[in-house]
Design an enzyme around this catalytic site. Structure first.
Site, short mmCIF file in Angstrom:
data_model
loop_
_atom_site.label_atom_id
_atom_site.label_comp_id
_atom_site.label_asym_id
_atom_site.label_seq_id
_atom_site.Cartn_x
_atom_site.Cartn_y
_atom_site.Cartn_z
N GLY A 46 41.35 41.20 28.55
CA GLY A 46 42.49 41.08 27.65
C GLY A 46 43.24 39.80 27.92
N CYS A 47 44.53 39.83 27.74
CA CYS A 47 45.38 38.65 27.93
C CYS A 47 45.24 38.12 29.34
CB CYS A 47 46.83 39.01 27.64
SG CYS A 47 47.97 37.69 28.05
N PHE A 48 44.78 36.88 29.47
CA PHE A 48 44.54 36.36 30.82
C PHE A 48 45.82 36.19 31.63
CE2 PHE A 48 43.28 32.15 28.51
CZ PHE A 48 44.59 31.84 28.18
N TRP A 49 46.97 35.99 30.98
CA TRP A 49 48.21 35.81 31.73
C TRP A 49 48.57 37.10 32.48
CZ3 TRP A 49 48.43 30.98 32.02
CH2 TRP A 49 48.29 30.14 30.91
#
Length: 125
Positions: free
Chosen positions: A13-16
């Protein structure tokens, strides 16, 4: 990366969000976000084609094993949702494990899709 460290590349998902959780984990030396597994050379935020948002994790294997790293990874995201994590939707938010060029001597057995929901914890960002 020193000779004693190893590298894993994961997409969840969102890498952050994944980076924020993994970089605090004991044994993780460094993290870096980027794109992997797609069709665009030199992918960027605005042009990443079919790449997944991924995180490179440099870790010290004497402090954390690859298996433990993957166990934590499967606790912080749900690999059973196709191309989605939470409110993020699209091919770039798919779940993937990219293996580095060197082979691992003891890759963990990944649970079957039918047992995955029970094996995975849920974390809200």
């Amino acid at each position: 990366m020193t000779a004693s460290n190893e590298r894993a590349i994961l997409a969840g998902g969102c890498f952050w969000g994944v980076q924020d959780l993994l970089r605090r984990y004991p044994g993780v030396v460094a993290t870096r976000v980027g794109y992997s597994g797609g069709d665009v050379p030199n992918a960027t935020y605005r042009n990443h084609g079919t790449h997944a948002e991924a995180i490179e994790i440099v870790y010290h294997p004497k402090l954390i094993s690859y298996r433990k790293l993957l166990e934590f990874f499967f606790q912080v995201h749900d690999p059973t949702t196709l191309n989605r994590q939470g409110n993020d939707r699209g091919l770039s938010y798919r779940s993937a494990i990219f293996t580095p060029p060197t082979s691992r001597s003891e890759l963990p057995r990944i649970p079957s899709p039918t047992s995955m929901p029970q094996a995975c914890g849920r974390v809200r960002w």
